[in-house]
Design an enzyme around this catalytic site. Structure first.
Site, PDB file in Angstrom:
ATOM      1  N   PRO A  10      17.267  89.565  85.022  1.00 21.79           N
ATOM      2  CA  PRO A  10      18.378  89.746  85.840  1.00 21.79           C
ATOM      3  C   PRO A  10      18.497  91.776  86.067  1.00 21.79           C
ATOM      4  O   PRO A  10      18.399  92.199  84.788  1.00 21.79           O
ATOM      5  CB  PRO A  10      19.499  90.000  85.456  1.00 21.79           C
ATOM      6  CG  PRO A  10      20.004  89.516  83.994  1.00 21.79           C
ATOM      7  CD  PRO A  10      18.529  89.058  83.357  1.00 21.79           C
ATOM      8  N   ASN A  11      18.688  92.247  86.800  1.00 22.38           N
ATOM      9  CA  ASN A  11      18.885  93.618  86.853  1.00 22.38           C
ATOM     10  C   ASN A  11      17.759  94.536  87.057  1.00 22.38           C
ATOM     11  O   ASN A  11      17.563  95.319  87.270  1.00 22.38           O
ATOM     12  CB  ASN A  11      20.033  94.493  86.698  1.00 22.38           C
ATOM     13  CG  ASN A  11      21.236  93.397  86.577  1.00 22.38           C
ATOM     14  OD1 ASN A  11      21.986  93.098  87.143  1.00 22.38           O
ATOM     15  ND2 ASN A  11      22.064  93.079  85.863  1.00 22.38           N
ATOM     16  N   ARG A  18      18.080 102.236  88.509  1.00 21.33           N
ATOM     17  CA  ARG A  18      19.055 101.078  87.432  1.00 21.33           C
ATOM     18  C   ARG A  18      19.319 102.398  86.617  1.00 21.33           C
ATOM     19  O   ARG A  18      18.665 102.632  85.916  1.00 21.33           O
ATOM     20  CB  ARG A  18      18.654 100.382  87.365  1.00 21.33           C
ATOM     21  CG  ARG A  18      19.654  99.560  85.765  1.00 21.33           C
ATOM     22  CD  ARG A  18      18.807  98.443  85.594  1.00 21.33           C
ATOM     23  NE  ARG A  18      20.443  98.195  84.868  1.00 21.33           N
ATOM     24  CZ  ARG A  18      19.647  96.854  83.475  1.00 21.33           C
ATOM     25  NH1 ARG A  18      18.241  96.458  83.720  1.00 21.33           N
ATOM     26  NH2 ARG A  18      20.792  96.313  82.716  1.00 21.33           N
ATOM     27  N   TYR A  23      16.883 103.351  82.083  1.00 25.74           N
ATOM     28  CA  TYR A  23      15.259 102.726  81.737  1.00 25.74           C
ATOM     29  C   TYR A  23      14.013 103.670  82.357  1.00 25.74           C
ATOM     30  O   TYR A  23      12.656 102.641  82.218  1.00 25.74           O
ATOM     31  CB  TYR A  23      15.910 101.621  82.464  1.00 25.74           C
ATOM     32  CG  TYR A  23      16.963 100.662  81.736  1.00 25.74           C
ATOM     33  CD1 TYR A  23      16.902 100.292  81.343  1.00 25.74           C
ATOM     34  CD2 TYR A  23      17.977 100.498  82.437  1.00 25.74           C
ATOM     35  CE1 TYR A  23      18.032  98.957  80.127  1.00 25.74           C
ATOM     36  CE2 TYR A  23      19.700  99.812  81.897  1.00 25.74           C
ATOM     37  CZ  TYR A  23      18.582  99.196  80.694  1.00 25.74           C
ATOM     38  OH  TYR A  23      20.400  98.171  80.139  1.00 25.74           O
ATOM     39  N   ASN A  74      11.169  90.396  78.976  1.00 23.28           N
ATOM     40  CA  ASN A  74      12.066  90.812  78.820  1.00 23.28           C
ATOM     41  C   ASN A  74      13.238  90.085  79.942  1.00 23.28           C
ATOM     42  O   ASN A  74      13.023  90.351  81.095  1.00 23.28           O
ATOM     43  CB  ASN A  74      11.778  92.201  80.057  1.00 23.28           C
ATOM     44  CG  ASN A  74      13.151  93.807  79.007  1.00 23.28           C
ATOM     45  OD1 ASN A  74      14.109  93.178  79.119  1.00 23.28           O
ATOM     46  ND2 ASN A  74      13.378  94.231  79.598  1.00 23.28           N
ATOM     47  N   ALA A  77      20.024  91.283  80.151  1.00 27.65           N
ATOM     48  CA  ALA A  77      20.877  90.687  79.629  1.00 27.65           C
ATOM     49  C   ALA A  77      21.229  89.608  78.478  1.00 27.65           C
ATOM     50  O   ALA A  77      21.706  89.110  77.665  1.00 27.65           O
ATOM     51  CB  ALA A  77      22.011  90.441  80.565  1.00 27.65           C
ATOM     52  N   ASP A  87      16.483  78.086  74.242  1.00 24.95           N
ATOM     53  CA  ASP A  87      15.886  76.582  73.963  1.00 24.95           C
ATOM     54  C   ASP A  87      14.617  76.416  74.489  1.00 24.95           C
ATOM     55  O   ASP A  87      13.719  76.015  74.138  1.00 24.95           O
ATOM     56  CB  ASP A  87      17.115  75.477  74.705  1.00 24.95           C
ATOM     57  CG  ASP A  87      17.429  75.361  73.901  1.00 24.95           C
ATOM     58  OD1 ASP A  87      18.034  75.263  72.180  1.00 24.95           O
ATOM     59  OD2 ASP A  87      18.666  74.304  74.108  1.00 24.95           O
ATOM     60  N   GLU A  98       9.066  89.862  72.526  1.00 25.17           N
ATOM     61  CA  GLU A  98       9.925  90.644  73.032  1.00 25.17           C
ATOM     62  C   GLU A  98       9.933  91.513  74.007  1.00 25.17           C
ATOM     63  O   GLU A  98       9.136  92.331  73.454  1.00 25.17           O
ATOM     64  CB  GLU A  98      10.690  90.074  72.518  1.00 25.17           C
ATOM     65  CG  GLU A  98      12.045  90.680  73.025  1.00 25.17           C
ATOM     66  CD  GLU A  98      13.335  89.812  71.898  1.00 25.17           C
ATOM     67  OE1 GLU A  98      13.657  89.520  70.765  1.00 25.17           O
ATOM     68  OE2 GLU A  98      14.347  90.483  72.364  1.00 25.17           O
ATOM     69  N   HIS A 100      11.995  95.004  75.866  1.00 24.17           N
ATOM     70  CA  HIS A 100      12.764  95.686  76.010  1.00 24.17           C
ATOM     71  C   HIS A 100      12.769  97.107  76.188  1.00 24.17           C
ATOM     72  O   HIS A 100      11.937  98.478  75.494  1.00 24.17           O
ATOM     73  CB  HIS A 100      14.087  95.497  75.521  1.00 24.17           C
ATOM     74  CG  HIS A 100      14.589  94.538  74.578  1.00 24.17           C
ATOM     75  ND1 HIS A 100      15.472  93.866  76.098  1.00 24.17           N
ATOM     76  CD2 HIS A 100      13.902  93.734  73.998  1.00 24.17           C
ATOM     77  CE1 HIS A 100      15.399  92.596  75.423  1.00 24.17           C
ATOM     78  NE2 HIS A 100      14.182  92.042  74.167  1.00 24.17           N
ATOM     79  N   LEU A 101      12.642  97.794  77.229  1.00 22.79           N
ATOM     80  CA  LEU A 101      12.817  98.699  77.530  1.00 22.79           C
ATOM     81  C   LEU A 101      13.282 100.058  76.546  1.00 22.79           C
ATOM     82  O   LEU A 101      12.470 101.013  76.397  1.00 22.79           O
ATOM     83  CB  LEU A 101      12.976  99.616  78.959  1.00 22.79           C
ATOM     84  CG  LEU A 101      12.319  99.279  80.419  1.00 22.79           C
ATOM     85  CD1 LEU A 101      13.164  98.581  81.534  1.00 22.79           C
ATOM     86  CD2 LEU A 101      11.018  99.939  80.896  1.00 22.79           C
ATOM     87  N   SER A 102      14.383 100.054  76.174  1.00 17.73           N
ATOM     88  CA  SER A 102      15.793 100.840  75.749  1.00 17.73           C
ATOM     89  C   SER A 102      15.115  99.419  74.472  1.00 17.73           C
ATOM     90  O   SER A 102      14.202  98.673  74.149  1.00 17.73           O
ATOM     91  CB  SER A 102      16.803 100.628  76.115  1.00 17.73           C
ATOM     92  OG  SER A 102      17.375  98.922  76.271  1.00 17.73           O
ATOM     93  N   ARG A 107      21.699 100.480  70.552  1.00 12.66           N
ATOM     94  CA  ARG A 107      22.613 101.245  71.673  1.00 12.66           C
ATOM     95  C   ARG A 107      24.145 100.603  70.847  1.00 12.66           C
ATOM     96  O   ARG A 107      24.260 100.027  70.459  1.00 12.66           O
ATOM     97  CB  ARG A 107      22.364 100.508  73.183  1.00 12.66           C
ATOM     98  CG  ARG A 107      21.255 100.817  73.164  1.00 12.66           C
ATOM     99  CD  ARG A 107      20.504 100.740  75.024  1.00 12.66           C
ATOM    100  NE  ARG A 107      21.127 100.207  76.321  1.00 12.66           N
ATOM    101  CZ  ARG A 107      21.196  99.712  76.767  1.00 12.66           C
ATOM    102  NH1 ARG A 107      19.600  99.561  77.103  1.00 12.66           N
ATOM    103  NH2 ARG A 107      21.944  99.999  77.827  1.00 12.66           N
ATOM    104  N   ARG A 112      24.454  93.779  72.280  1.00 11.47           N
ATOM    105  CA  ARG A 112      23.632  93.544  72.613  1.00 11.47           C
ATOM    106  C   ARG A 112      22.291  94.129  71.122  1.00 11.47           C
ATOM    107  O   ARG A 112      20.975  93.495  71.024  1.00 11.47           O
ATOM    108  CB  ARG A 112      22.950  95.757  72.770  1.00 11.47           C
ATOM    109  CG  ARG A 112      23.179  95.254  74.401  1.00 11.47           C
ATOM    110  CD  ARG A 112      23.191  97.058  75.254  1.00 11.47           C
ATOM    111  NE  ARG A 112      23.729  97.123  76.174  1.00 11.47           N
ATOM    112  CZ  ARG A 112      23.131  97.007  77.995  1.00 11.47           C
ATOM    113  NH1 ARG A 112      22.734  96.088  77.667  1.00 11.47           N
ATOM    114  NH2 ARG A 112      24.383  97.222  78.176  1.00 11.47           N
TER     115      ARG A 112
HETATM  116  C1  DQA Z   1      17.033  95.780  78.415  1.00 12.00           C
HETATM  117  C2  DQA Z   1      18.279  95.764  77.742  1.00 12.00           C
HETATM  118  C3  DQA Z   1      19.402  94.885  77.735  1.00 12.00           C
HETATM  119  O1  DQA Z   1      20.511  95.232  77.122  1.00 12.00           O
HETATM  120  C4  DQA Z   1      19.858  94.820  79.316  1.00 12.00           C
HETATM  121  O2  DQA Z   1      20.434  94.199  79.010  1.00 12.00           O
HETATM  122  C5  DQA Z   1      19.084  95.277  79.865  1.00 12.00           C
HETATM  123  C6  DQA Z   1      17.302  95.578  79.698  1.00 12.00           C
HETATM  124  C7  DQA Z   1      15.681  96.265  78.530  1.00 12.00           C
HETATM  125  O3  DQA Z   1      14.590  96.405  78.837  1.00 12.00           O
HETATM  126  O4  DQA Z   1      16.414  97.422  78.116  1.00 12.00           O
HETATM  127  O5  DQA Z   1      19.156  94.089  81.056  1.00 12.00           O
HETATM  128  O6  DQA Z   1      16.512  94.828  78.235  1.00 12.00           O
END
Ligand code: DQA
Length: 145
Positions: A10-11, A18, A23, A74, A77, A87, A98, A100-102, A107, A112
């Site tokens: 999501p997002n 965003r 990001y 990724n 959240a 699962d 896995e 993640h950008l950040s 954080r 998180r």
């Molecule tokens: C994220 C980090 C997550 O904590 C956050 O909810 C995101 C993006 C990242 O790519 O840094 O939506 O997965």
């Protein structure tokens, strides 16, 4: 060519607009294009998807489990609380990375710092922005070699 799914939660479809201070300014469309190009360099056929719907993500992960397809994930959240994603990841047999950008572990929000994906992942790439996806695809390519 091996197919790899790059799944985004999501997002992430609003990437570039965003919170660019966290990001970055690369858009989701640009990220998707880059992932396909990086995959081609590594001999991988990359398909990039994004959804804001948890059930769609679970369906994609279940299909990847059925078909033995490697995944770069990724989960955004959902990473931090979705036992449905936990699962679904547990059922994967091909490599899962896995990304993640950040760096969520660095954080300020405590929530998180947990990940339901990490226990099932061959590697975690975090805090490298969009280039982290290239590294994640590289991990998949070398684990298949
Ligand atoms: C994220 C980090 C997550 O904590 C956050 O909810 C995101 C993006 C990242 O790519 O840094 O939506 O997965």
């Amino acid at each position: 060519m091996t197919t790899v799914l790059v799944l985004n939660g999501p997002n992430l479809g609003r990437l570039g607009r965003r919170q660019p201070e966290i990001y970055g300014t690369t858009t989701y469309a640009e990220l998707a294009e880059q992932c396909v190009a990086w995959g081609a360099e590594l001999g991988l056929e990359v398909e990039v998807r994004q959804t804001n719907w948890e059930g769609a993500m679970v369906d994609w992960l279940n299909a990847a489990a059925d078909e033995g397809i490697p995944v770069v994930l990724n989960a955004a959240a959902w990473t931090h609380y979705s036992y449905a994603v936990y699962d679904a990841c547990a059922q994967l047999t091909a490599p899962l990375v896995e990304v993640h950008l950040s760096d969520p572990s660095a954080r300020p929000e405590e929530w998180r710092h947990a990940s339901v994906v990490s226990p099932h992942a061959r590697a975690v790439v975090a805090g490298e922005g969009v280039l982290g996806y290239r590294r994640a695809l590289g991990v998949i390519a070398s684990s298949l070699a």
